[in-house]
Design a protein around this motif. Structure first.
Motif, PDB file in Angstrom:
ATOM      1  N   ASP A   1       3.151  10.675  -6.625  1.00 54.87           N
ATOM      2  CA  ASP A   1       4.412  11.200  -7.526  1.00 54.87           C
ATOM      3  C   ASP A   1       3.983  11.428  -9.015  1.00 54.87           C
ATOM      4  N   SER A   2       2.752  10.535  -9.269  1.00 57.29           N
ATOM      5  CA  SER A   2       2.190  10.987 -10.662  1.00 57.29           C
ATOM      6  C   SER A   2       0.899  11.977 -10.665  1.00 57.29           C
ATOM      7  N   GLY A   3       0.928  12.346  -9.593  1.00 55.27           N
ATOM      8  CA  GLY A   3      -0.216  13.568  -9.493  1.00 55.27           C
ATOM      9  C   GLY A   3      -1.658  13.149  -9.800  1.00 55.27           C
ATOM     10  N   ARG A   4      -1.953  11.928  -9.470  1.00 57.70           N
ATOM     11  CA  ARG A   4      -3.156  11.396  -9.482  1.00 57.70           C
ATOM     12  C   ARG A   4      -3.996  11.311  -8.358  1.00 57.70           C
ATOM     13  N   ALA A   5      -3.657  11.976  -7.335  1.00 61.74           N
ATOM     14  CA  ALA A   5      -4.737  12.138  -5.975  1.00 61.74           C
ATOM     15  C   ALA A   5      -5.761  12.670  -6.335  1.00 61.74           C
ATOM     16  N   MET A   6      -6.010  13.714  -7.228  1.00 62.91           N
ATOM     17  CA  MET A   6      -7.149  14.292  -7.520  1.00 62.91           C
ATOM     18  C   MET A   6      -8.277  13.300  -8.169  1.00 62.91           C
ATOM     19  N   SER A   7      -7.818  12.472  -8.705  1.00 59.00           N
ATOM     20  CA  SER A   7      -8.554  11.371  -9.231  1.00 59.00           C
ATOM     21  C   SER A   7      -9.404  10.784  -8.117  1.00 59.00           C
ATOM     22  N   TYR A   8      -9.065  10.761  -6.961  1.00 60.96           N
ATOM     23  CA  TYR A   8      -9.558  10.068  -6.105  1.00 60.96           C
ATOM     24  C   TYR A   8     -10.519  11.247  -4.952  1.00 60.96           C
ATOM     25  N   ALA A   9     -10.405  12.523  -5.371  1.00 61.07           N
ATOM     26  CA  ALA A   9     -11.368  13.434  -4.692  1.00 61.07           C
ATOM     27  C   ALA A   9     -12.797  13.117  -5.053  1.00 61.07           C
ATOM     28  N   SER A  10     -13.542  13.507  -3.830  1.00 62.31           N
ATOM     29  CA  SER A  10     -14.821  13.741  -4.335  1.00 62.31           C
ATOM     30  C   SER A  10     -15.319  14.730  -5.192  1.00 62.31           C
ATOM     31  N   ALA A  11     -16.494  14.625  -5.594  1.00 61.41           N
ATOM     32  CA  ALA A  11     -17.015  15.771  -6.353  1.00 61.41           C
ATOM     33  C   ALA A  11     -17.035  17.101  -5.792  1.00 61.41           C
ATOM     34  N   GLU A  12     -17.497  17.106  -4.570  1.00 57.81           N
ATOM     35  CA  GLU A  12     -17.917  18.160  -3.637  1.00 57.81           C
ATOM     36  C   GLU A  12     -16.405  18.930  -3.429  1.00 57.81           C
ATOM     37  N   TYR A  13     -15.453  18.093  -3.447  1.00 56.21           N
ATOM     38  CA  TYR A  13     -13.986  18.693  -3.015  1.00 56.21           C
ATOM     39  C   TYR A  13     -13.644  19.363  -4.266  1.00 56.21           C
ATOM     40  N   ARG A  14     -13.671  18.806  -5.472  1.00 57.21           N
ATOM     41  CA  ARG A  14     -13.332  19.301  -6.666  1.00 57.21           C
ATOM     42  C   ARG A  14     -14.054  20.491  -7.094  1.00 57.21           C
TER      43      ARG A  14
ATOM     44  N   LEU B   1      -0.801   7.876   3.489  1.00 54.44           N
ATOM     45  CA  LEU B   1      -0.984   6.767   4.474  1.00 54.44           C
ATOM     46  C   LEU B   1      -0.245   6.493   5.404  1.00 54.44           C
ATOM     47  N   ARG B   2      -1.333   6.203   6.648  1.00 54.95           N
ATOM     48  CA  ARG B   2      -0.457   5.855   7.840  1.00 54.95           C
ATOM     49  C   ARG B   2      -1.104   4.507   8.344  1.00 54.95           C
TER      50      ARG B   2
ATOM     51  N   LEU C   1       0.778  -1.167  -0.085  1.00 48.70           N
ATOM     52  CA  LEU C   1       0.039  -0.200   0.156  1.00 48.70           C
ATOM     53  C   LEU C   1       0.896   1.234  -0.045  1.00 48.70           C
ATOM     54  N   ARG C   2       1.632   1.366   0.631  1.00 48.99           N
ATOM     55  CA  ARG C   2       3.023   2.279   0.680  1.00 48.99           C
ATOM     56  C   ARG C   2       3.504   2.663  -0.643  1.00 48.99           C
ATOM     57  N   LYS C   3       3.830   1.370  -1.478  1.00 42.28           N
ATOM     58  CA  LYS C   3       4.360   1.597  -2.531  1.00 42.28           C
ATOM     59  C   LYS C   3       3.415   2.469  -3.594  1.00 42.28           C
ATOM     60  N   VAL C   4       2.037   1.808  -3.860  1.00 41.57           N
ATOM     61  CA  VAL C   4       1.076   2.344  -4.461  1.00 41.57           C
ATOM     62  C   VAL C   4       0.773   3.762  -4.192  1.00 41.57           C
ATOM     63  N   THR C   5       0.873   3.904  -3.076  1.00 42.10           N
ATOM     64  CA  THR C   5       0.461   5.632  -2.590  1.00 42.10           C
ATOM     65  C   THR C   5       1.424   6.268  -2.965  1.00 42.10           C
ATOM     66  N   ARG C   6       2.776   5.877  -2.891  1.00 39.78           N
ATOM     67  CA  ARG C   6       3.732   6.829  -3.508  1.00 39.78           C
ATOM     68  C   ARG C   6       3.746   7.161  -4.880  1.00 39.78           C
ATOM     69  N   PHE C   7       3.177   6.037  -5.668  1.00 39.52           N
ATOM     70  CA  PHE C   7       2.766   6.220  -7.002  1.00 39.52           C
ATOM     71  C   PHE C   7       1.664   7.275  -7.401  1.00 39.52           C
ATOM     72  N   VAL C   8       0.859   7.171  -6.730  1.00 41.72           N
ATOM     73  CA  VAL C   8      -0.470   8.198  -6.596  1.00 41.72           C
ATOM     74  C   VAL C   8       0.080   9.568  -6.383  1.00 41.72           C
TER      75      VAL C   8
ATOM     76  N   VAL D   1      -7.345   0.725  -2.326  1.00 40.93           N
ATOM     77  CA  VAL D   1      -6.907  -0.291  -1.522  1.00 40.93           C
ATOM     78  C   VAL D   1      -6.960  -1.515  -2.155  1.00 40.93           C
ATOM     79  N   GLU D   2      -8.188  -1.889  -2.838  1.00 43.69           N
ATOM     80  CA  GLU D   2      -8.487  -3.332  -3.339  1.00 43.69           C
ATOM     81  C   GLU D   2      -7.589  -3.641  -4.760  1.00 43.69           C
ATOM     82  N   THR D   3      -7.591  -2.239  -5.615  1.00 42.89           N
ATOM     83  CA  THR D   3      -6.600  -2.249  -6.819  1.00 42.89           C
ATOM     84  C   THR D   3      -5.248  -2.589  -6.128  1.00 42.89           C
ATOM     85  N   ALA D   4      -4.773  -1.978  -5.287  1.00 48.25           N
ATOM     86  CA  ALA D   4      -3.391  -2.176  -4.767  1.00 48.25           C
ATOM     87  C   ALA D   4      -3.056  -3.568  -4.299  1.00 48.25           C
TER      88      ALA D   4
END
Length: 404
Positions: free
Chosen positions: A53-66, A77-78, A44-51, A130-133
């Motif tokens: 570093d690749s600037g993909r965090a916004m794809s996990y944001a809620s519509a309200e946040y965007r 993640l901790r 999970l740490r490895k996948v999170t770093r990829f998310v 989490v499930e994809t990772a």
């Protein structure tokens, strides 16, 4: 007053393996469980770093946040273990399979929140991440990924072990404060010293993230308020107040539940709440060297507790811990009555050590050793004035004869 003392059958002695030892989690199972958890964290740490570093965090944001924000979503993640492994009430299941040992490892997303303390991270996307990772890791190891639990992702390691991963979100600002306090206490950054986080939180309650700032991802409800540390703190306080026997009796109750119910018995937290209430209500004096009497006292009260409402000790307004249908409630109450009957007969209804052992085995299973010789009996007849003893004169010593 009890006729029989069967404490050695439950808690043990130097020369006897008792019930308490028999229900301990085997070292190899414990080691395999923690190793699997470490592997899950690493992936999970490895996948999170990829998310990140690749600037993909916004794809996990809620519509309200965007809609409300322009800056990128903060996302890290901790991990913090919780549940019976941390409470030290974990036991080896009585009937495996289908029963399994479980480890709960909370995943905490340090993330941005909206002004109403709604996480900017979408709960559904959190589960998806989490499930994809973990899917490739599970395929590599022959593990099974379970994705139909409302409040966690489950990884079944084998027939003995599964790991539950509840997903939490905490505000970025609160996490910064926690990390600073942790570094002040330990000299380590949180990511490097995470193994010590639980211990540090036990000793420094003032550095906790406020309970109402911890949100749990729910597959159907989105985000709900839930802080597992509050429950942990409650149980630690009660163990400090009532002594180590409380923790042992909670293990015994879980062993009783697992022996009696193949699946679907009373939840562990409900049993813990009943044990604590038994100590709090008084009417008996706990003795640390009499676990058998403590179990008898709890068993006396258990049918009444099961028949009424068992309130969550840290969320009194939440659903009761025994929100059972009437059929289930009757089944559990009957089981509690049987437990009381067996404990009463074993300790107060017989002067026969073999009957004591058999009744305890009927209640808790054959992990209670068949050792009548370890049971001590007490005479309940009124004490009388001592009578002078007549002592016979000693016989003369005889030398042993030797053969030719």
């Amino acid at each position: 007053m009890a006729l029989m003392n069967a404490n050695t059958l439950l808690y043990g002695a130097r020369d006897a393996i008792a019930y308490h030892q028999a229900i301990q989690l085997p070292d190899d199972v414990r080691a395999a469980m923690f190793q699997a958890d470490r592997d899950i964290r690493a992936r999970l740490r490895k996948v999170t770093r990829f998310v990140i570093d690749s600037g993909r965090a916004m794809s996990y944001a809620s519509a309200e946040y965007r809609r409300a924000k322009q800056e990128p979503l903060q996302f890290e993640l901790r991990f913090l273990r919780q549940g019976s492994v941390v409470y030290d009430t974990v036991i080896d299941p009585a009937r495996r399979p289908p029963q399994q040992t479980d480890l709960d490892d909370g995943i905490y997303a340090r993330t941005s929140f909206l002004s109403d303390f709604e996480p900017g991270l979408a709960a559904t996307k959190y589960f998806e991440l989490v499930e994809t990772a973990l899917a490739p890791l599970c395929k590599e190891r022959g593990w099974r990924l379970v994705t139909n639990k409302d409040t966690c992702v489950r990884v079944v390691i084998d027939e003995k072990i599964h790991i539950d991963l509840p997903l939490y979100a905490v505000p970025d600002t609160e996490f910064v404060t926690l990390e600073k306090c942790f570094q002040d206490v330990t000299g380590l950054k949180l990511v490097a010293g995470s193994a010590r986080l639980s211990t540090v939180l036990d000793g420094f309650s003032d550095i906790r993230i406020p309970t109402d700032r911890v949100m749990l991802a729910h597959r159907k409800k989105g985000w709900i308020s839930s802080d597992p540390r509050a429950l942990h703190d409650w149980f630690v306080r009660e163990c400090e107040r009532h002594g180590p026997q409380l923790r042992r009796t909670c293990r015994y109750l879980k062993g009783w539940r697992d022996f009696l119910f193949l699946e679907g018995g009373p939840a562990s937290i409900a049993l813990m709440a009943c044990a604590v209430r038994s100590y709090k209500e008084g009417g008996w004096v706990p003795q640390n060297d009499r676990d058998d009497l403590a179990m008898l006292e709890i068993a006396k009260r258990l049918p009444v507790f099961f028949s009424a409402t068992i309130v969550n000790p840290v969320l009194p307004d939440a659903e009761p811990l025994n929100d059972w249908d009437e059929v289930t409630r009757k089944r559990f109450v009957n089981a509690a009555n049987d437990l009381h009957g067996h404990m009463h007969t074993a300790l107060e209804g017989t002067a026969n050590a073999e009957i004591t052992v058999r009744r305890l085995q009927e209640a808790l299973g054959t992990r209670v050793p068949y050792r009548p010789d370890l049971v001590r009996a007490f005479d309940k007849t009124p004490a009388r004035a001592p009578v002078a003893a007549v002592v016979a004169s000693p016989l003369p010593l005889r030398r042993p004869t030797t053969s030719a």
